[in-house]
Write an enzyme that holds these catalytic residues in place. Structure first.
Site: not given
Ligand code: CTP
Length: 395
Positions: A209, A278, A288, A323, A337, A341
């Site tokens: 990303n 995720d 490859k 975040f 969240k 969490k």
């Molecule tokens: N985070 C994490 N591990 C993951 C995904 C997210 O530790 N696999 C943490 C990120 O570092 C951030 C927080 O969770 O502090 C929220 O991440 P975000 O991507 O906004 O939320 P998600 O829980 O992944 O939900 P979504 O992608 O559905 O918005």
């Protein structure tokens, strides 16, 4: 960051003396009051006028100079200084400091200093490695003088090795670590995650990303400036590790999970600014992947949610901050969240708002806790970091 601070720079006779001009200039830009004392030999390499022009202060080179207002100058400068740095420091001044010799303005002043003293050696590698120099440095270290490791490279004499004065920007960072901020986080262990993760598809491609790591790095730097012991678990980014921070490089969401959970139990505060994938490819091709005429789809599987894990294994008293980067319905989603969490705070930012998001030096954030929502104005990421730490420290 150095407004109201007085810094004394001691310049000695090394070819690196010219870099002390850059150091003085950078400190002035941070609003410090800078006094420079040069040894006679330093004056062979660079003119006192350079320092006088940069600092607006008389550059002192001779204990018995009678052309300025009467004061017992070495004592008065030593009293005024919030920090003294000898940069570059020759083997000679290091030896004099180790033995407490006071035979010129610089050595005399240093002997009268009670403020933090930094010494940045710069000399030929053989001189630096000599047991005499090493044992003198050890004496100074034991006495509480902070010795800045010289960097390695091609030295002025043509030799390769250790002995170069570090970049003046790094010297400034060391000075900031000593005196820039109140040390309200001293004794606290803080873990910060930053940057993106990369999930391999094959040996050539990966899923990632746009995270630049700037927000997480700003938090790690601010926490170190405030005296915390900081671990920074970082995805691949093009940023230097902030001074005083232990960086643990990772690549994938799985690496991040392993690196974070290995140390999470000992942390007082954990701030998860990393943009973690995720999903990752369910299987990574050893070769490859070649193109074919048909469409390609890649099966994905869920990664570990590190923050979710931390929230459900949170030790008593630990502060957990996440975040949330969203593109719509920011506060509701972020608050969901926070609860899901088990966080103490979540910092919400909308990537579509001008001045917020990936790669920028600013951010527009909302601090959300169980009972409060604080919408902040646009700030530099450094300011966001300080504001965030103020709130977490208060918890
Ligand atoms: N985070 C994490 N591990 C993951 C995904 C997210 O530790 N696999 C943490 C990120 O570092 C951030 C927080 O969770 O502090 C929220 O991440 P975000 O991507 O906004 O939320 P998600 O829980 O992944 O939900 P979504 O992608 O559905 O918005």
């Amino acid at each position: 960051m150095l407004k109201g601070k007085t810094i004394l720079i001691g310049v000695t006779g090394s070819i690196a003396a010219y870099k002390a001009a850059d150091l003085a200039s950078r400190l002035i830009k941070q609003h410090a009051r800078v006094h420079v004392i040069m040894t006679r030999n330093a004056c062979q390499f660079i003119s006192p006028i350079t320092f006088e022009t940069l600092t607006g202060q008389k550059c002192i080179t001779d204990t018995f100079d009678r052309n300025h207002p009467f004061e017992v100058e070495h004592i008065s400068l030593a009293k005024q200084a919030d920090l003294a740095i000898v940069a570059p420091a020759t083997a000679n001044i290091i030896a004099k400091m180790a033995y407490g010799l006071a035979d010129d303005m610089l050595s005399t002043t240093l002997l009268a200093c009670t403020c933090p003293v930094l010494v940045s050696p710069a000399m030929n590698t053989r001189m630096y490695d000599h047991p005499a120099t090493q044992s003198n440095l050890e004496v100074l270290r034991e006495r509480g003088v902070r010795i800045i490791e010289p960097s390695s490279g091609r030295l002025a004499c043509g030799d390769e090795g250790k002995g170069k004065l570090p970049d003046p920007a790094d010297l400034v960072d060391r000075i900031l670590l000593e005196i820039a901020c109140k040390k309200d986080l001293a004794g606290k262990k803080i873990l910060v995650t930053a940057g993106p993760t990369c999930e391999a598809i094959d040996p050539v491609r990966f899923i990632t990303n746009h995270s630049s790591g700037k927000m997480g790095y700003a938090i790690a730097r601010a926490a170190a400036l405030r005296g915390a012991e900081v671990t920074l678990v970082s995805g691949p980014v093009g940023l230097e590790a902030p001074a005083g921070v232990k960086r643990v490089p990772i690549t994938s969401a799985h690496d991040l999970f392993e690196a974070v959970t290995a140390v999470s139990g000992q942390q007082d505060i954990i701030i998860k600014a990393a943009a973690v994938a995720d999903y990752r490819p369910a299987s990574v091709s050893d070769e490859k992947i070649k193109k074919a005429d048909n469409d390609l789809s890649i099966a994905l599987e869920r990664t570990e949610d590190t923050l979710q894990y931390l929230g459900s294994h949170k030790p008593e008293g630990q502060i957990l901050c996440g975040f949330a980067m969203e593109t719509s319905d920011l506060e509701n989603r972020a608050r969901a969240k926070l609860h899901k969490k088990n966080l103490n705070m979540i910092v919400a930012n909308n990537v579509k708002v001008a001045g917020a998001g990936f790669g920028t030096d600013t951010n527009v954030v909302t601090f959300i806790t169980a009972d409060k929502t604080e919408r902040m104005e646009i700030m530099s990421k450094g300011q966001v970091a300080m504001q965030l730490l103020d709130r977490l420290a208060a918890m």
